[in-house]
Design a protein around this motif. Structure first.
Motif, PDB file in Angstrom:
ATOM      1  N   GLN A 165      92.184 -55.867  42.793  1.00  0.00           N
ATOM      2  CA  GLN A 165      92.918 -55.247  41.680  1.00  0.00           C
ATOM      3  C   GLN A 165      94.354 -54.886  42.077  1.00  0.00           C
ATOM      4  O   GLN A 165      95.287 -55.045  41.283  1.00  0.00           O
ATOM      5  CB  GLN A 165      92.171 -53.992  41.218  1.00  0.00           C
ATOM      6  CG  GLN A 165      90.823 -54.300  40.575  1.00  0.00           C
ATOM      7  CD  GLN A 165      90.059 -53.046  40.209  1.00  0.00           C
ATOM      8  OE1 GLN A 165      90.604 -52.159  39.569  1.00  0.00           O
ATOM      9  NE2 GLN A 165      88.803 -52.962  40.611  1.00  0.00           N
ATOM     10  N   MET A 166      94.510 -54.424  43.319  1.00  0.00           N
ATOM     11  CA  MET A 166      95.842 -54.081  43.809  1.00  0.00           C
ATOM     12  C   MET A 166      96.730 -55.333  43.876  1.00  0.00           C
ATOM     13  O   MET A 166      97.900 -55.308  43.454  1.00  0.00           O
ATOM     14  CB  MET A 166      95.751 -53.439  45.189  1.00  0.00           C
ATOM     15  CG  MET A 166      97.100 -52.989  45.762  1.00  0.00           C
ATOM     16  SD  MET A 166      96.975 -52.487  47.488  1.00  0.00           S
ATOM     17  CE  MET A 166      96.662 -54.081  48.265  1.00  0.00           C
ATOM     18  N   LEU A 167      96.180 -56.432  44.387  1.00  0.00           N
ATOM     19  CA  LEU A 167      96.942 -57.685  44.470  1.00  0.00           C
ATOM     20  C   LEU A 167      97.310 -58.205  43.083  1.00  0.00           C
ATOM     21  O   LEU A 167      98.413 -58.727  42.876  1.00  0.00           O
ATOM     22  CB  LEU A 167      96.136 -58.744  45.232  1.00  0.00           C
ATOM     23  CG  LEU A 167      96.056 -58.566  46.755  1.00  0.00           C
ATOM     24  CD1 LEU A 167      95.034 -59.524  47.351  1.00  0.00           C
ATOM     25  CD2 LEU A 167      97.417 -58.801  47.394  1.00  0.00           C
ATOM     26  N   LEU A 168      96.391 -58.054  42.134  1.00  0.00           N
ATOM     27  CA  LEU A 168      96.664 -58.505  40.773  1.00  0.00           C
ATOM     28  C   LEU A 168      97.810 -57.690  40.152  1.00  0.00           C
ATOM     29  O   LEU A 168      98.718 -58.258  39.527  1.00  0.00           O
ATOM     30  CB  LEU A 168      95.400 -58.377  39.921  1.00  0.00           C
ATOM     31  CG  LEU A 168      95.495 -58.872  38.472  1.00  0.00           C
ATOM     32  CD1 LEU A 168      95.875 -60.346  38.428  1.00  0.00           C
ATOM     33  CD2 LEU A 168      94.181 -58.633  37.735  1.00  0.00           C
ATOM     34  N   ARG A 169      97.752 -56.378  40.342  1.00  0.00           N
ATOM     35  CA  ARG A 169      98.828 -55.527  39.821  1.00  0.00           C
ATOM     36  C   ARG A 169     100.165 -55.866  40.479  1.00  0.00           C
ATOM     37  O   ARG A 169     101.220 -55.874  39.828  1.00  0.00           O
ATOM     38  CB  ARG A 169      98.485 -54.048  40.045  1.00  0.00           C
ATOM     39  CG  ARG A 169      97.381 -53.520  39.138  1.00  0.00           C
ATOM     40  CD  ARG A 169      97.311 -52.005  39.157  1.00  0.00           C
ATOM     41  NE  ARG A 169      96.975 -51.489  40.473  1.00  0.00           N
ATOM     42  CZ  ARG A 169      95.726 -51.240  40.868  1.00  0.00           C
ATOM     43  NH1 ARG A 169      94.702 -51.469  40.053  1.00  0.00           N
ATOM     44  NH2 ARG A 169      95.495 -50.748  42.076  1.00  0.00           N
ATOM     45  N   LEU A 170     100.099 -56.179  41.766  1.00  0.00           N
ATOM     46  CA  LEU A 170     101.321 -56.520  42.506  1.00  0.00           C
ATOM     47  C   LEU A 170     101.919 -57.834  42.003  1.00  0.00           C
ATOM     48  O   LEU A 170     103.141 -57.949  41.824  1.00  0.00           O
ATOM     49  CB  LEU A 170     100.993 -56.623  43.996  1.00  0.00           C
ATOM     50  CG  LEU A 170     102.164 -56.607  44.987  1.00  0.00           C
ATOM     51  CD1 LEU A 170     102.988 -55.327  44.835  1.00  0.00           C
ATOM     52  CD2 LEU A 170     101.649 -56.749  46.417  1.00  0.00           C
ATOM     53  N   MET A 171     101.055 -58.808  41.748  1.00  0.00           N
ATOM     54  CA  MET A 171     101.533 -60.093  41.236  1.00  0.00           C
ATOM     55  C   MET A 171     102.214 -59.921  39.876  1.00  0.00           C
ATOM     56  O   MET A 171     103.288 -60.492  39.625  1.00  0.00           O
ATOM     57  CB  MET A 171     100.352 -61.067  41.100  1.00  0.00           C
ATOM     58  CG  MET A 171     100.752 -62.474  40.660  1.00  0.00           C
ATOM     59  SD  MET A 171      99.327 -63.479  40.140  1.00  0.00           S
ATOM     60  CE  MET A 171      98.979 -62.760  38.528  1.00  0.00           C
TER      61      MET A 171
END
Length: 235
Positions: free
Chosen positions: A92-98
């Motif tokens: 979820q963190m990587l998705l938000r970052l992308m």
């Protein structure tokens, strides 16, 4: 030679028994028969008690081993569950970052993050859920209610999460801006989850089966048949 010794030994034994019986009969010592029976019965009783005690010890030992194994499996189940949730947070963190990089029009960093997201999804997140599933299956072996509960509260939610992540990283605008092909899930990567749900869903749970098949179709790994009540694997 050994055969002769064996035969002579047997003969001596028979003669000895015969002489003992003659002695008892001759001297009216029939009470000795009772004594012999009592001794024989006592030896059988002692042997049975010793055997029963040994069996009880073995049973208690097995119970202790099974209890220790059960505790060990339960602890491993908790550990794998925690690890799965941690991997979920990472995804979820990587998705938000992308998405943040996309909003900042930092295309290169958004591309890198998308690749990290795909790898984390494939080699960390999915395997962590499968580990959790396998430990849960061992922990509640033979408990159909607990397995049904796991399907509804964990397995189906996991597949829906996969679908949501897939829709996010394969959004047409993102693919166009990044000039990247869409990410595809495979039957092989999710087969332990699919097998678990199939095996532990009763034949009369028609709506559950249909919703499950529809979710797999939305992941683009199966073809629906008969309005979603059946499916075929995509090749």
């Amino acid at each position: 030679m050994s055969l002769i010794l064996l035969n002579s030994s047997s003969s001596i034994k028979e003669n000895g028994i015969g002489e003992l019986i003659s002695f008892i009969e001759k001297n009216d010592l029939k009470w000795i028969y009772i004594l012999i029976l009592l001794i024989y019965g006592l030896s059988i009783t002692i042997s049975w008690l010793l055997g029963a005690k040994k069996n009880r010890v073995e049973i208690e030992k097995l119970k202790l081993e099974n209890s220790s194994l059960k505790i060990d499996i339960t602890e491993k189940c908790k550990i794998t569950r925690k690890l799965y949730y941690e991997k979920s947070e990472n995804i979820q963190m990587l998705l938000r970052l992308m998405i943040a990089y996309m909003q900042e029009t930092d295309i290169e960093r958004s591309k890198e993050t998308r690749e990290d997201l795909k790898q984390t999804l494939t080699i960390e997140f999915i395997p962590s859920f499968i580990d959790y599933l396998e430990m849960y299956e061992l922990s509640f072996e033979g408990n159909s209610y607990k397995r049904k509960d796991f399907i509804e509260n964990e397995a189906i939610k996991f597949l829906n999460t996969m679908k949501n992540f897939g829709e996010a990283i394969n959004h047409p605008n993102i693919l166009t801006i990044m000039n990247k092909p869409s990410f595809k899930f495979t039957w092989a990567s999710l087969s332990p989850v699919i097998t678990f749900v199939d095996k532990n869903t009763k034949f009369y749970k028609i709506s559950t089966k249909k919703n499950f098949n529809v979710t797999l179709a939305e992941l683009d790994i199966v073809d629906l048949k008969f309005f979603g009540y059946c499916r075929g694997v995509k090749r």
